[in-house]
Design an enzyme around this catalytic site. Structure first.
Site, PDB file in Angstrom:
ATOM      1  N   ASP A 191       0.855  -1.187   0.000  1.00 17.18           N
ATOM      2  CA  ASP A 191       0.000   0.000   0.000  1.00 17.18           C
ATOM      3  C   ASP A 191       0.890   1.235   0.000  1.00 17.18           C
ATOM      4  OD1 ASP A 191      -2.175   1.648   0.114  1.00 17.18           O
ATOM      5  OD2 ASP A 191      -2.777   1.111   2.153  1.00 17.18           O
ATOM      6  N   ASP A 251      -2.801   2.431  -6.130  1.00 14.16           N
ATOM      7  CA  ASP A 251      -1.784   2.525  -5.086  1.00 14.16           C
ATOM      8  C   ASP A 251      -1.707   1.333  -4.154  1.00 14.16           C
ATOM      9  OD1 ASP A 251      -4.232   3.029  -3.917  1.00 14.16           O
ATOM     10  OD2 ASP A 251      -3.491   4.596  -2.584  1.00 14.16           O
ATOM     11  N   GLU A 252      -2.403   0.241  -4.444  1.00 18.63           N
ATOM     12  CA  GLU A 252      -2.285  -0.929  -3.580  1.00 18.63           C
ATOM     13  C   GLU A 252      -2.582  -2.204  -4.355  1.00 18.63           C
ATOM     14  OE1 GLU A 252      -5.220  -1.482  -0.455  1.00 18.63           O
ATOM     15  OE2 GLU A 252      -6.507   0.035  -1.387  1.00 18.63           O
TER      16      GLU A 252
END
Length: 363
Positions: free
Chosen positions: A16, A110-111
């Site tokens: 993350d 983003d993860e």
């Protein structure tokens, strides 16, 4: 109904990025560094897409109305989102992931989840893989990432929040059930505010309270989610990491402690790389028709050479022979060689992968 039988031991990493959009803006604009930044519109109807940690200290959060953010933090700086930049950085990060495993399940830009049980680097310890990935992300993008490591997706996701920002945590099979029991259900990934409120009305405040409820009770009150809640209350989550698209290639590479100059030395380094990709192909029932060799020189410039044949490659000796020939076409080398990679593409149908019962001491 959700499968509640004991799952094969797996090694799952949840990566993350820390305050991703805001961190990209602070990276690209030094004047924003150390200041409270919100990515989003400052207009009356604007919404915060992401907030820097400096802004979060004032209680600013994503999805918050911009007027509320400005009231909480009068000095906040609003920046218009640049999604094309975020997508480009996300692709850089995904390429790093792909060096370790094809089993990548992005949740957003983003993860992502990574299943590294059977990884392309043959690294036995998942925490070391996570550390290496985070270091490579920092080197390539200048951004910080946090990671959670565990034996299933739910706990890996929970672990990634434990040491944010710029940290990582591991939850082992031994500690998983106790960790869940002590956690407030409102903190569970997948339990939103409405579900948490319903659980509270039913007297369920913690994982221990949830574990005390029968499967029939949870199914009656939460429908299809009931078996899932029953499982995670016991630290069980059998969901597999599912890539968002069909795998188009599988590869492995190695950076050498000393640069290679001789053709023989370079060709000798091909065998272990071929062994890695061929082992993975065998285990997952993958066939391939194209072999590509990547050569990165001491000045970080790189070239590739590839060859495609009509029928699927039948064994690792064929792949190794083609790879050696491809390296020879690039000799004499323009500079000493610091990295070699072998990638197979034109992949055939995949069979159901065999879940290996691995020693989880490698977390």
């Amino acid at each position: 109904m959700t499968d509640l039988s004991p799952p094969p031991l797996r090694k799952i990493i949840h990566v993350d990025m820390d305050a991703f959009y805001a961190s990209v803006e602070q990276r690209d604009n030094p004047e924003l560094r150390g200041k409270p930044v919100a990515v989003g519109g400052a207009a009356a109807r604007g919404v915060v897409a992401a907030a820097s940690y400096e802004a979060r200290a004032f209680g600013v959060r994503s999805a918050m109305p911009s007027v509320t953010a400005a009231r909480k933090c009068p000095d906040i700086i609003f920046v218009k989102p640049r999604f094309e930049v975020y997508r480009a950085v996300s692709q850089q990060i995904r390429e790093i992931f792909a060096d370790y495993t094809p089993l990548i399940e992005p949740l957003s830009l983003d993860e992502a989840y990574l299943d590294v049980t059977d990884n392309l680097k043959s690294m036995p310890i998942a925490t070391e893989i996570a550390e290496e990935i985070r270091a490579r992300i920092k080197a390539a993008t200048g951004l910080n990432a946090s990671a959670g490591i565990s034996y299933n997706k739910f706990l890996a996701k929970m672990a990634s929040d434990l040491n944010k920002p710029n940290g990582q945590a591991v939850i082992t099979p031994k500690n998983g059930p106790a960790f869940v029991e002590s956690l407030a259900v409102s903190k569970f990934h997948g339990v939103g505010p409405a579900t948490a409120e319903k659980m509270h009305r039913l007297g369920i405040e913690t994982g221990a309270d949830l574990k005390a409820k029968s499967l029939e009770f949870l199914a009656a009150h939460f429908g299809k989610s009931g078996p899932y809640f029953y499982g995670i209350a016991r630290g069980v989550d059998n969901r597999q990491v599912k890539p968002d698209r069909e795998r188009k290639s599988v590869g492995a590479e190695d950076t050498f402690a000393e640069d290679l100059v001789a053709l023989y030395d370079a060709q000798s380094e091909i065998a272990p790389l071929v062994a890695k990709v061929w082992s993975y192909c065998q285990k997952h029932g993958i066939s391939a028709k194209t072999v590509m060799v990547k050569i990165k020189f001491s000045d970080f410039q790189q070239i590739t050479r590839s060859r495609t044949i009509e029928r699927p490659l039948s064994d690792h000796q064929d792949i190794e022979q083609i790879a050696r020939q491809l390296i020879e076409t690039a000799f004499p080398f323009r500079k000493p060689v610091r990295l070699l990679g072998v990638t197979l593409s034109n992949l055939g149908e995949k069979s159901q992968p065999t879940q290996a019962q691995l020693d989880f001491a490698g977390l």
